[in-house]
Scaffold this motif. Structure first.
Motif, PDB file in Angstrom:
ATOM      1  N   ASN A  81     127.241 -38.662  60.200  1.00 54.12           N
ATOM      2  CA  ASN A  81     128.453 -39.002  60.957  1.00 54.12           C
ATOM      3  C   ASN A  81     129.594 -38.035  60.670  1.00 54.12           C
ATOM      4  O   ASN A  81     130.349 -37.684  61.579  1.00 54.12           O
ATOM      5  CB  ASN A  81     128.889 -40.435  60.662  1.00 54.12           C
ATOM      6  CG  ASN A  81     128.007 -41.448  61.328  1.00 54.12           C
ATOM      7  OD1 ASN A  81     127.495 -41.214  62.422  1.00 54.12           O
ATOM      8  ND2 ASN A  81     127.814 -42.588  60.684  1.00 54.12           N
ATOM      9  N   ASP A  93     131.451 -35.889  63.503  1.00 50.34           N
ATOM     10  CA  ASP A  93     132.908 -35.983  63.667  1.00 50.34           C
ATOM     11  C   ASP A  93     133.567 -34.609  63.566  1.00 50.34           C
ATOM     12  O   ASP A  93     134.450 -34.271  64.347  1.00 50.34           O
ATOM     13  CB  ASP A  93     133.523 -36.925  62.633  1.00 50.34           C
ATOM     14  CG  ASP A  93     133.165 -38.381  62.870  1.00 50.34           C
ATOM     15  OD1 ASP A  93     132.686 -38.704  63.981  1.00 50.34           O
ATOM     16  OD2 ASP A  93     133.342 -39.189  61.936  1.00 50.34           O
ATOM     17  N   ARG A 104     126.588 -36.935  69.107  1.00 54.67           N
ATOM     18  CA  ARG A 104     126.067 -38.255  68.731  1.00 54.67           C
ATOM     19  C   ARG A 104     125.129 -38.097  67.541  1.00 54.67           C
ATOM     20  O   ARG A 104     124.686 -37.004  67.226  1.00 54.67           O
ATOM     21  CB  ARG A 104     125.319 -38.860  69.918  1.00 54.67           C
ATOM     22  CG  ARG A 104     126.173 -38.869  71.163  1.00 54.67           C
ATOM     23  CD  ARG A 104     126.098 -40.154  71.916  1.00 54.67           C
ATOM     24  NE  ARG A 104     127.121 -40.153  72.961  1.00 54.67           N
ATOM     25  CZ  ARG A 104     126.872 -39.987  74.250  1.00 54.67           C
ATOM     26  NH1 ARG A 104     125.635 -39.822  74.656  1.00 54.67           N
ATOM     27  NH2 ARG A 104     127.854 -40.005  75.119  1.00 54.67           N
ATOM     28  N   THR A 105     124.829 -39.219  66.899  1.00 55.32           N
ATOM     29  CA  THR A 105     123.943 -39.181  65.736  1.00 55.32           C
ATOM     30  C   THR A 105     122.739 -40.078  65.953  1.00 55.32           C
ATOM     31  O   THR A 105     122.767 -41.008  66.761  1.00 55.32           O
ATOM     32  CB  THR A 105     124.671 -39.642  64.459  1.00 55.32           C
ATOM     33  OG1 THR A 105     125.106 -40.979  64.628  1.00 55.32           O
ATOM     34  CG2 THR A 105     125.849 -38.741  64.141  1.00 55.32           C
TER      35      THR A 105
END
Length: 88
Positions: free
Chosen positions: A31, A35, A45-46
């Motif tokens: 994340n 970010d 996105r992850t």
């Protein structure tokens, strides 16, 4: 003095790599990379998955492809995200 060859305990390592706490850490780092990569306007996105041997985290994107400068812009932002996720 003779040294013995190092033999890792593969079963022990595998058991550690599947712990829920390791999964949380992989998710946290994934994340942070997404970010940092998206801080320049991209949409990353992850994905986090517990595999057969270990946790796997992936940063997927850039979903705002044209705005970020196409392939080169997406690559640049992802590399910037990897650099930006180091410090805490």
């Amino acid at each position: 003095m003779r040294f013995r060859k190092f033999k890792p305990n593969k079963a022990g390592i595998r058991s550690i790599m599947k712990l829920p706490t390791v999964g949380k850490e992989v998710g946290r780092i994934t994340n942070r990379i997404a970010d940092a990569a998206g801080s320049n306007g991209g949409d990353f996105r992850t994905d986090l998955e517990e595999g057969r041997k270990r946790w796997r985290g992936a940063v997927i994107g850039d979903y705002d492809f044209p705005k970020s400068g196409g392939r080169e812009g997406s690559r640049r932002n992802l590399l910037r995200g990897l650099d930006g996720a180091h410090g805490e």
